[in-house]
Design a protein around this motif. Structure first.
Motif, PDB file in Angstrom:
ATOM      1  N   THR A   1       0.834  -1.174  -0.025  1.00 37.22           N
ATOM      2  CA  THR A   1       0.065   0.043  -0.080  1.00 37.22           C
ATOM      3  C   THR A   1       0.837   1.036  -0.073  1.00 37.22           C
ATOM      4  OG1 THR A   1      -0.100   0.147   2.314  1.00 37.22           O
ATOM      5  CG2 THR A   1      -1.727  -1.183   1.355  1.00 37.22           C
ATOM      6  N   ARG A   2       0.313   2.444  -0.516  1.00 36.43           N
ATOM      7  CA  ARG A   2       1.198   3.737  -0.501  1.00 36.43           C
ATOM      8  C   ARG A   2       1.519   3.943   0.868  1.00 36.43           C
ATOM      9  NH1 ARG A   2       2.565   6.572  -4.508  1.00 36.43           N
ATOM     10  NH2 ARG A   2       0.947   5.621  -5.619  1.00 36.43           N
ATOM     11  N   LYS A   3       0.544   3.680   2.028  1.00 34.25           N
ATOM     12  CA  LYS A   3       0.693   4.037   3.193  1.00 34.25           C
ATOM     13  C   LYS A   3       2.074   3.189   3.710  1.00 34.25           C
ATOM     14  CE  LYS A   3      -1.130   3.573   7.852  1.00 34.25           C
ATOM     15  NZ  LYS A   3      -2.475   3.267   8.741  1.00 34.25           N
ATOM     16  N   THR A   4       1.913   1.915   3.563  1.00 32.87           N
ATOM     17  CA  THR A   4       3.211   1.220   3.903  1.00 32.87           C
ATOM     18  C   THR A   4       4.567   1.811   3.255  1.00 32.87           C
ATOM     19  OG1 THR A   4       1.850  -0.845   4.070  1.00 32.87           O
ATOM     20  CG2 THR A   4       4.220  -1.131   3.948  1.00 32.87           C
ATOM     21  N   ILE A   5       4.512   1.937   1.809  1.00 31.39           N
ATOM     22  CA  ILE A   5       5.818   2.544   1.158  1.00 31.39           C
ATOM     23  C   ILE A   5       6.208   3.846   1.993  1.00 31.39           C
ATOM     24  CG2 ILE A   5       6.456   3.453  -0.873  1.00 31.39           C
ATOM     25  CD1 ILE A   5       4.891   1.792  -2.448  1.00 31.39           C
ATOM     26  N   ASP A   6       5.325   4.732   2.265  1.00 36.31           N
ATOM     27  CA  ASP A   6       5.362   6.048   3.054  1.00 36.31           C
ATOM     28  C   ASP A   6       5.982   5.647   4.482  1.00 36.31           C
ATOM     29  OD1 ASP A   6       4.652   7.111   0.627  1.00 36.31           O
ATOM     30  OD2 ASP A   6       2.752   7.982   1.427  1.00 36.31           O
ATOM     31  N   GLU A   7       5.676   4.663   5.025  1.00 37.60           N
ATOM     32  CA  GLU A   7       5.738   4.530   6.492  1.00 37.60           C
ATOM     33  C   GLU A   7       6.656   3.581   6.806  1.00 37.60           C
ATOM     34  OE1 GLU A   7       2.230   3.919   8.780  1.00 37.60           O
ATOM     35  OE2 GLU A   7       1.208   5.902   8.259  1.00 37.60           O
TER      36      GLU A   7
ATOM     37  N   LYS B   1       9.364   2.605   4.516  1.00 32.83           N
ATOM     38  CA  LYS B   1      10.139   2.505   3.121  1.00 32.83           C
ATOM     39  C   LYS B   1      11.384   1.736   3.455  1.00 32.83           C
ATOM     40  CE  LYS B   1      12.804   5.680  -0.234  1.00 32.83           C
ATOM     41  NZ  LYS B   1      13.032   7.024  -0.546  1.00 32.83           N
ATOM     42  N   ASP B   2      12.234   1.789   4.348  1.00 34.21           N
ATOM     43  CA  ASP B   2      13.242   1.156   4.695  1.00 34.21           C
ATOM     44  C   ASP B   2      13.198  -0.162   4.688  1.00 34.21           C
ATOM     45  OD1 ASP B   2      16.266   1.436   5.723  1.00 34.21           O
ATOM     46  OD2 ASP B   2      15.138   0.403   7.574  1.00 34.21           O
ATOM     47  N   VAL B   3      12.177  -0.545   5.347  1.00 28.24           N
ATOM     48  CA  VAL B   3      11.907  -2.124   5.735  1.00 28.24           C
ATOM     49  C   VAL B   3      11.669  -2.752   4.400  1.00 28.24           C
ATOM     50  CG1 VAL B   3      10.212  -3.940   6.474  1.00 28.24           C
ATOM     51  CG2 VAL B   3      10.899  -1.966   7.933  1.00 28.24           C
ATOM     52  N   LEU B   4      10.891  -2.152   3.319  1.00 29.50           N
ATOM     53  CA  LEU B   4      10.875  -2.455   1.797  1.00 29.50           C
ATOM     54  C   LEU B   4      12.132  -2.488   1.108  1.00 29.50           C
ATOM     55  CD1 LEU B   4       7.330  -0.795   0.812  1.00 29.50           C
ATOM     56  CD2 LEU B   4       7.760  -2.848   2.171  1.00 29.50           C
ATOM     57  N   GLU B   5      12.981  -1.639   1.260  1.00 34.39           N
ATOM     58  CA  GLU B   5      14.207  -1.665   0.696  1.00 34.39           C
ATOM     59  C   GLU B   5      15.051  -2.807   1.143  1.00 34.39           C
ATOM     60  OE1 GLU B   5      14.650   3.274  -0.021  1.00 34.39           O
ATOM     61  OE2 GLU B   5      15.741   2.366   1.664  1.00 34.39           O
TER      62      GLU B   5
ATOM     63  N   ASP C   1      11.417   4.445  -6.805  1.00 32.65           N
ATOM     64  CA  ASP C   1      12.096   5.403  -5.607  1.00 32.65           C
ATOM     65  C   ASP C   1      13.001   4.617  -4.737  1.00 32.65           C
ATOM     66  OD1 ASP C   1      11.372   7.424  -7.043  1.00 32.65           O
ATOM     67  OD2 ASP C   1       9.683   8.049  -5.075  1.00 32.65           O
ATOM     68  N   LEU C   2      12.599   3.237  -4.809  1.00 31.40           N
ATOM     69  CA  LEU C   2      13.224   2.374  -3.669  1.00 31.40           C
ATOM     70  C   LEU C   2      14.445   1.609  -4.415  1.00 31.40           C
ATOM     71  CD1 LEU C   2      10.381   2.973  -2.529  1.00 31.40           C
ATOM     72  CD2 LEU C   2      10.687   0.712  -1.526  1.00 31.40           C
ATOM     73  N   LEU C   3      14.491   1.729  -5.838  1.00 31.80           N
ATOM     74  CA  LEU C   3      15.350   0.601  -6.424  1.00 31.80           C
ATOM     75  C   LEU C   3      16.939   0.805  -6.116  1.00 31.80           C
ATOM     76  CD1 LEU C   3      13.348   0.006  -9.748  1.00 31.80           C
ATOM     77  CD2 LEU C   3      13.537  -1.452  -7.698  1.00 31.80           C
ATOM     78  N   LYS C   4      17.052   2.216  -6.046  1.00 36.71           N
ATOM     79  CA  LYS C   4      18.703   2.478  -5.765  1.00 36.71           C
ATOM     80  C   LYS C   4      19.216   1.831  -4.592  1.00 36.71           C
ATOM     81  CE  LYS C   4      21.905   6.177  -5.469  1.00 36.71           C
ATOM     82  NZ  LYS C   4      22.032   7.757  -5.483  1.00 36.71           N
ATOM     83  N   ALA C   5      18.241   1.982  -3.327  1.00 33.20           N
ATOM     84  CA  ALA C   5      18.593   1.371  -2.294  1.00 33.20           C
ATOM     85  C   ALA C   5      18.712  -0.106  -2.342  1.00 33.20           C
ATOM     86  CB  ALA C   5      17.917   1.996  -1.062  1.00 33.20           C
ATOM     87  N   ILE C   6      17.633  -0.610  -2.962  1.00 41.45           N
ATOM     88  CA  ILE C   6      17.649  -1.953  -3.143  1.00 41.45           C
ATOM     89  C   ILE C   6      18.961  -2.750  -3.809  1.00 41.45           C
ATOM     90  CG2 ILE C   6      16.359  -3.955  -4.439  1.00 41.45           C
ATOM     91  CD1 ILE C   6      13.809  -2.530  -3.590  1.00 41.45           C
ATOM     92  N   ASN C   7      19.429  -2.122  -4.895  1.00 41.32           N
ATOM     93  CA  ASN C   7      20.428  -2.731  -5.490  1.00 41.32           C
ATOM     94  C   ASN C   7      21.919  -2.118  -4.715  1.00 41.32           C
ATOM     95  OD1 ASN C   7      19.713  -4.074  -7.956  1.00 41.32           O
ATOM     96  ND2 ASN C   7      18.256  -2.383  -7.761  1.00 41.32           N
ATOM     97  N   ASP C   8      21.753  -1.489  -3.866  1.00 36.92           N
ATOM     98  CA  ASP C   8      23.070  -0.948  -2.971  1.00 36.92           C
ATOM     99  C   ASP C   8      23.602  -2.196  -2.191  1.00 36.92           C
ATOM    100  OD1 ASP C   8      24.945   0.505  -2.024  1.00 36.92           O
ATOM    101  OD2 ASP C   8      23.762   1.454  -0.605  1.00 36.92           O
ATOM    102  N   PHE C   9      24.266  -3.133  -2.960  1.00 33.65           N
ATOM    103  CA  PHE C   9      24.833  -4.162  -2.225  1.00 33.65           C
ATOM    104  C   PHE C   9      25.976  -4.568  -3.429  1.00 33.65           C
ATOM    105  CE2 PHE C   9      21.633  -6.314  -4.428  1.00 33.65           C
ATOM    106  CZ  PHE C   9      22.280  -7.452  -4.959  1.00 33.65           C
ATOM    107  N   SER C  10      27.037  -5.634  -2.839  1.00 36.34           N
ATOM    108  CA  SER C  10      28.024  -6.113  -4.098  1.00 36.34           C
ATOM    109  C   SER C  10      27.370  -7.392  -4.556  1.00 36.34           C
ATOM    110  CB  SER C  10      29.422  -6.546  -3.182  1.00 36.34           C
ATOM    111  OG  SER C  10      30.052  -6.952  -3.890  1.00 36.34           O
ATOM    112  N   TYR C  11      26.920  -7.330  -5.763  1.00 38.24           N
ATOM    113  CA  TYR C  11      26.521  -8.380  -6.657  1.00 38.24           C
ATOM    114  C   TYR C  11      27.769  -9.277  -6.577  1.00 38.24           C
ATOM    115  CZ  TYR C  11      21.926  -6.838  -8.170  1.00 38.24           C
ATOM    116  OH  TYR C  11      20.857  -6.064  -8.221  1.00 38.24           O
ATOM    117  N   ASP C  12      28.844  -8.859  -6.832  1.00 42.68           N
ATOM    118  CA  ASP C  12      30.102  -9.646  -6.910  1.00 42.68           C
ATOM    119  C   ASP C  12      30.190 -10.632  -5.824  1.00 42.68           C
ATOM    120  OD1 ASP C  12      30.878  -9.010  -9.609  1.00 42.68           O
ATOM    121  OD2 ASP C  12      32.194  -7.626  -8.958  1.00 42.68           O
TER     122      ASP C  12
END
Length: 360
Positions: free
Chosen positions: A231-237, A239-243, A339-350
């Protein structure tokens, strides 16, 4: 009003009833779980665990959820509609579903929004088993189409494909054939003339020795399929958990792509029923093939998992509008965010690939 539109009206009513009841309760997953982990309830639109969902088992088996500070509770639901109901009612924080429930819910301001892709392409299609005398969609008149369940997204797609190509939505009969051995037996025994399933299900059917021929539906050639929604509410409140959830899933994809066999073993460890019977070597070979269907075009090679193509997302909404699944078209950006994708992909794939290569 066609029978299909009546059923969609009922679907919306069901979502709204559940959402209203859920408004009296609490938003799912707000409390901390064991060991101080944040609890996340995840609604998976799947009748059972199979190799098509391997990438969702890897994050738990390899500890990626825990590394991200999450205690993820997975709940299986037979359809995306039911997963959407759980989100709208506050019974789940995150749901995996194709495009229909979110787009249809948009008309009633349910506020469901995708935050990462899982299905880069439309996953439903029509296929013909060997021996079928169907050669075109027009030939489906009076025939039987196999679906996992009449109320499934595959069933909705079959009726939509009929109408978009000049037939009434009830020109062909829908036959529920379930999944697993029941499904294979129904196809082999000639109970159906065509199938309306999704990509990994077709891989399972073909692996059982059934030859399939695609029956193209031109309107779905290049549209997006859907993914992880909240829900948009969950994304707003939260966000860090979803990322963090998305990051664990992205790691699971990277691991599975680097070592598919190890990923399948993770699935079997958590869900031994998914292994099936027969020699392990044969089970592994067939399930790796099915897993690779889901691994295709995910953006893992570019460190860009979960990406949502704007043109394909717009095409999905326009398809639903033309099919009458939604009353009118609307900007696709109203049901997805990147908006969450940058943080989602912020790890070392290698680093994940190295871990996978060293896994047994």
């Amino acid at each position: 009003m066609t029978r299909r539109l009546k059923s969609l009206t009922g679907l919306l009513a069901g979502i709204l009833v559940v959402a209203t009841l859920g408004a009296c309760g609490s938003e799912g997953g707000d409390s901390a779980g064991g060991d101080g982990l944040d609890t996340v309830t995840f609604a998976l639109s799947a009748p059972s665990w199979n190799s098509g969902y391997t990438t969702l088992a890897v994050p738990e088996a390899e500890g990626y959820f825990k590394d991200e500070g999450l205690d993820v509770k997975v709940q299986l639901f037979p359809s995306g509609t039911q997963s959407a109901q759980q989100l709208a009612a506050g019974g789940a924080d995150i749901g995996l579903m194709t495009g229909e429930p979110v787009a249809i819910g948009h008309a009633k301001n349910l506020g469901l929004v995708y935050f990462a892709s899982y299905y880069p392409h439309w996953i439903y299609s029509l296929q013909l088993p060997q021996g079928s005398n169907v050669r075109s969609i027009a030939d489906l008149k009076g025939k039987k189409i196999g679906v996992t369940a009449v109320a499934s997204s595959g069933g909705t797609f079959a009726r939509t494909a009929l109408e978009l190509n000049g037939l009434s939505d009830n020109a062909a009969g829908l036959v529920p054939i379930g999944a697993g051995a029941q499904q294979i037996n129904a196809i082999k025994s000639g109970q159906v003339d065509a199938l309306a399933l999704w990509d990994t299900q077709y891989a399972i059917v073909e692996d059982a020795g059934i030859q399939l021929t695609p029956l193209p539906v031109p309107q779905t050639a290049s549209i997006w399929g859907g993914g992880f929604a909240a829900t948009r509410k969950t994304i707003d409140e939260r966000k860090d958990v979803l990322e963090r959830f998305g990051r664990a899933i992205a790691k699971g994809f990277a691991f599975a792509q680097a070592n598919p066999e190890a990923a399948i073993r993770d699935l079997w460890k958590l869900h031994p029923e998914a292994r099936g019977t027969g020699p392990e070597k044969d089970a592994m070979a067939s399930q790796v093939k099915i897993l690779k269907v889901r691994l295709a075009d995910q953006g893992v090679e570019d460190g860009d998992w979960g990406r949502i193509d704007p043109k394909a997302a717009t095409g999905m909404v326009e398809f639903m509008a033309s099919a009458g699944l939604v009353g009118k078209s609307f900007p696709a950006t109203e049901i997805y965010t990147t908006d969450l994708l940058k943080a989602i992909n912020d790890f070392s794939y290698d680093d994940i690939r190295k871990q996978a290569k060293n896994a047994s």
